[in-house]
Design a protein around this motif. Structure first.
Motif, PDB file in Angstrom:
ATOM      1  N   VAL A 177      -0.411  53.699  69.425  1.00 36.25           N
ATOM      2  CA  VAL A 177      -0.261  55.126  68.627  1.00 36.25           C
ATOM      3  C   VAL A 177      -0.255  56.470  69.458  1.00 36.25           C
ATOM      4  O   VAL A 177       0.478  57.383  68.983  1.00 36.25           O
ATOM      5  CB  VAL A 177      -1.391  55.033  67.575  1.00 36.25           C
ATOM      6  CG1 VAL A 177      -1.072  56.396  66.754  1.00 36.25           C
ATOM      7  CG2 VAL A 177      -1.146  53.821  66.741  1.00 36.25           C
ATOM      8  N   ARG A 178      -1.100  56.580  70.560  1.00 31.60           N
ATOM      9  CA  ARG A 178      -1.208  57.763  71.165  1.00 31.60           C
ATOM     10  C   ARG A 178       0.217  58.186  72.063  1.00 31.60           C
ATOM     11  O   ARG A 178       0.502  59.198  72.230  1.00 31.60           O
ATOM     12  CB  ARG A 178      -2.260  57.893  72.344  1.00 31.60           C
ATOM     13  CG  ARG A 178      -2.673  58.853  72.863  1.00 31.60           C
ATOM     14  CD  ARG A 178      -3.841  58.952  73.974  1.00 31.60           C
ATOM     15  NE  ARG A 178      -5.065  58.773  73.025  1.00 31.60           N
ATOM     16  CZ  ARG A 178      -5.783  57.527  73.330  1.00 31.60           C
ATOM     17  NH1 ARG A 178      -5.386  56.582  73.817  1.00 31.60           N
ATOM     18  NH2 ARG A 178      -6.789  57.352  72.585  1.00 31.60           N
ATOM     19  N   LEU A 179       0.854  57.020  72.372  1.00 27.79           N
ATOM     20  CA  LEU A 179       2.132  57.153  72.850  1.00 27.79           C
ATOM     21  C   LEU A 179       3.017  57.828  72.127  1.00 27.79           C
ATOM     22  O   LEU A 179       3.821  58.783  72.442  1.00 27.79           O
ATOM     23  CB  LEU A 179       2.689  55.824  73.295  1.00 27.79           C
ATOM     24  CG  LEU A 179       2.234  55.300  74.692  1.00 27.79           C
ATOM     25  CD1 LEU A 179       2.699  53.912  75.112  1.00 27.79           C
ATOM     26  CD2 LEU A 179       2.529  56.138  75.804  1.00 27.79           C
ATOM     27  N   VAL A 180       3.261  57.045  70.729  1.00 27.14           N
ATOM     28  CA  VAL A 180       4.086  57.714  69.620  1.00 27.14           C
ATOM     29  C   VAL A 180       3.605  59.131  69.380  1.00 27.14           C
ATOM     30  O   VAL A 180       4.744  60.117  69.442  1.00 27.14           O
ATOM     31  CB  VAL A 180       3.967  56.805  68.690  1.00 27.14           C
ATOM     32  CG1 VAL A 180       4.772  57.380  67.475  1.00 27.14           C
ATOM     33  CG2 VAL A 180       4.309  55.510  68.683  1.00 27.14           C
ATOM     34  N   VAL A 181       2.412  59.371  69.395  1.00 24.66           N
ATOM     35  CA  VAL A 181       1.845  60.794  68.585  1.00 24.66           C
ATOM     36  C   VAL A 181       2.346  61.858  70.030  1.00 24.66           C
ATOM     37  O   VAL A 181       2.885  62.866  69.621  1.00 24.66           O
ATOM     38  CB  VAL A 181       0.451  60.788  68.524  1.00 24.66           C
ATOM     39  CG1 VAL A 181      -0.067  62.296  67.897  1.00 24.66           C
ATOM     40  CG2 VAL A 181       0.146  60.027  67.238  1.00 24.66           C
ATOM     41  N   THR A 182       1.909  61.388  70.975  1.00 22.30           N
ATOM     42  CA  THR A 182       1.997  62.449  72.111  1.00 22.30           C
ATOM     43  C   THR A 182       3.400  62.884  72.488  1.00 22.30           C
ATOM     44  O   THR A 182       3.860  64.056  72.694  1.00 22.30           O
ATOM     45  CB  THR A 182       1.549  61.831  73.406  1.00 22.30           C
ATOM     46  OG1 THR A 182       0.090  61.474  73.350  1.00 22.30           O
ATOM     47  CG2 THR A 182       1.503  62.755  74.592  1.00 22.30           C
TER      48      THR A 182
END
Length: 276
Positions: A205-210
């Motif tokens: 999820v961090r990949l998507v959000v970042t």
């Protein structure tokens, strides 16, 4: 514990500050009249009244006939204005705020739940009788185990009924237990597995959000118009993530099995080689 992520949901959690939080922050010691509050937030008294009537903005502290507002009200008012600018309607904002205050999941409110879970993962709960549980797990089904299963959400008591929120997870546990793994050990390992899986999911999820959310403004929720695009991203990402997890799980199982069994075989060979 997993470190909080800079996700759309945790951003909302950071921005939301309820006026009844205690102890009150030093900034909250500043007091506003309704006119001052509206002016400070770049809004109008009419909007403040309307948001209060809709339950979006908590009422002021009453001092006689005067209503006193604090910085927490100002933060909430600015958040409402920010969400309106991002394309959210008042009804959506109300549902979002209410879900947050009740500690409920926000993915449904944001319309991301189906995209994240996928149709295959949306299970219908099952019902099981206590006699059936006893027949499956026997003497291992004691009070401590039941309390742990309830705490982990594997079982839910609903009056005289026992609900099973995830039949697939429950059935997997039953099969492992029938293979000879003690029930207590299964529950203990599930807690570890969940922690590891949550950590893995947090990274994805961090990949998507970042790279897809933060580049449009790290301090903002995605715009209402952007949620559809974000949902499509999660729909494409989820099966890919599942493939990666399956491949890496198979690799890890092989590695761990060879390591653990190799140690056992090596120990046996060393014992056999020792002179008697």
């Amino acid at each position: 514990m997993i470190a909080p992520m800079s996700t759309p949901l945790s951003l909302l959690q950071r921005l939301l500050q309820r006026p009844d939080d205690s102890p009150r922050a030093l900034d909250d010691e500043r007091e506003f009249s309704v006119d001052e509050l509206a002016r400070e937030a770049g809004s109008t008294v009419r909007n403040v009244r309307a948001y209060q009537d809709r339950g979006l903005l908590p009422p002021p502290e009453r001092r006689g006939r005067t209503g006193v507002y604090f910085a927490s009200h100002l933060r909430r008012l600015r958040l409402i204005g920010s969400l309106l600018e991002r394309g959210y309607g008042l009804s959506n904002i109300k549902e979002l705020l209410e879900s947050w205050e009740r500690g409920q999941d926000l993915d449904h409110v944001l319309g991301l739940d189906e995209a994240i879970l996928g149709a295959w993962n949306q299970e219908a709960p099952a019902v099981i009788g206590f006699d059936e549980l006893q027949a499956i797990f026997g003497d291992e089904l004691n009070d401590e185990v039941i309390e742990r299963a309830l705490a982990q959400g594997l079982l839910q008591f609903d009056g005289e009924r026992i609900n099973v929120p995830s039949p697939r997870l429950f059935n997997a546990g039953v099969e492992l237990h029938r293979s000879g793994i003690p029930l207590a050990a299964l529950l203990e390992h599930l807690a570890v597995l969940r922690s590891d899986t949550e950590h893995l999911a947090a990274g994805i999820v961090r990949l998507v959000v970042t790279h897809l959310v933060d580049k449009k403004g790290a301090d903002l929720l995605p715009g209402a118009a952007d949620l559809g695009q974000l949902a499509e991203v999660f729909m494409r990402l989820r099966p890919l993530a599942e493939q990666v997890v399956l491949v890496e799980l198979a690799r890890g199982l092989k590695l761990s099995a060879n390591e653990m069994l190799g140690e056992r075989v090596g120990e046996i060979l060393r014992q056999l080689e020792q002179p008697r």
